[in-house]
Design a protein around this motif. Structure first.
Motif: not given
Length: 252
Positions: A226-229, A232-234
């Motif tokens: 996904a387009l997340k850092t 952001m995922d955590i």
């Protein structure tokens, strides 16, 4: 017969490694001899200085003897090997020897060395070898089977009359390739022994063990990109909402 110096095929044959049942990544890693490699940095082009020519013999590429035969600094002579498009001889085949002291005798194919177009026939084309000889011990003499060239030194045996015959590949109505005797037109089936490996006799008879990766685990999706850092995922997994307002900043 004079052998032409040339480059051998660098890929390990399919039927040479089938019995060992080892992954290609391990075989390539065991064969690799890297002398120099550029650092893993963005300002370096990926360049590698490594050995590209190997001499294949009866020693498998993942063994220590193969590494000793192709040690750095050694420059062995390379022989020309004509590649065979459709490999014909398999483990368990009955073949007839066409040359040497065992000419006319029949035996079972024991091992395959596809890189050199060789097969070893069990109990035939042997050579007397002395081992463990010293000043106080006379040594032990053993008969060691020597490889035979499949293009001119052996031929398959027709199971209908137990006579040697050349063969050709044909296809059935459903597109399955089969070996057919040129002399009698009979089908020469591929032996069941050719499916045997060090891990199992037949693939369908193999029992999964505790450390094996099951098919259900292979098909399980453990990561979805996904387009997340990473942060952001955590935060999404921990249900943390970002309510802070970032300060304005400018690029000059």
């Amino acid at each position: 017969m004079r052998l032409t110096l040339s480059l051998l095929r660098q890929r390990v044959g399919e039927w040479s490694k089938k019995y060992a049942n080892l992954p290609d990544s391990y075989i390539n890693r065991a064969m690799a001899q890297v002398y120099w490699r550029t650092p893993r940095r963005p300002n370096y082009l990926p360049r590698t200085s490594e050995r590209k020519r190997f001499r294949f013999s009866i020693h498998r590429p993942w063994t220590n003897q193969f590494q000793r035969d192709n040690a750095p600094g050694l420059h062995p002579k390379f022989v020309h090997v004509e590649p065979i498009k459709n490999w014909t001889f398999f483990r368990g085949d009955r073949v007839e020897v066409l040359v040497g002291k065992d000419k006319g005798k029949q035996g079972i194919v024991k091992e395959i060395y596809q890189e050199r177009n060789w097969v070893i026939v069990e109990g035939l084309n042997t050579k007397l070898k002395c081992t463990m000889k010293s000043k106080t011990f006379p040594g032990v003499y053993m008969l060691i089977e020597q490889p035979l060239l499949v293009t001119s030194q052996v031929q398959l045996v027709d199971p209908s009359d137990r006579q040697g015959t050349p063969i050709e590949w044909r296809y059935t109505e459903d597109g399955r390739p089969i070996r057919v005797s040129v002399r009698t037109g009979r089908i020469i089936p591929i032996p069941v022994v050719s499916e045997e490996t060090q891990d199992y006799k037949l693939p369908r008879l193999y029992l999964e063990r505790a450390k094996d990766t099951t098919q259900s685990e292979v098909e399980k999706i453990t990561y979805e990109p996904a387009l997340k850092t990473f942060e952001m995922d955590i935060m999404e997994q921990m249900e943390i909402k970002e309510d802070r307002i970032p300060k304005k900043f400018y690029w000059y």
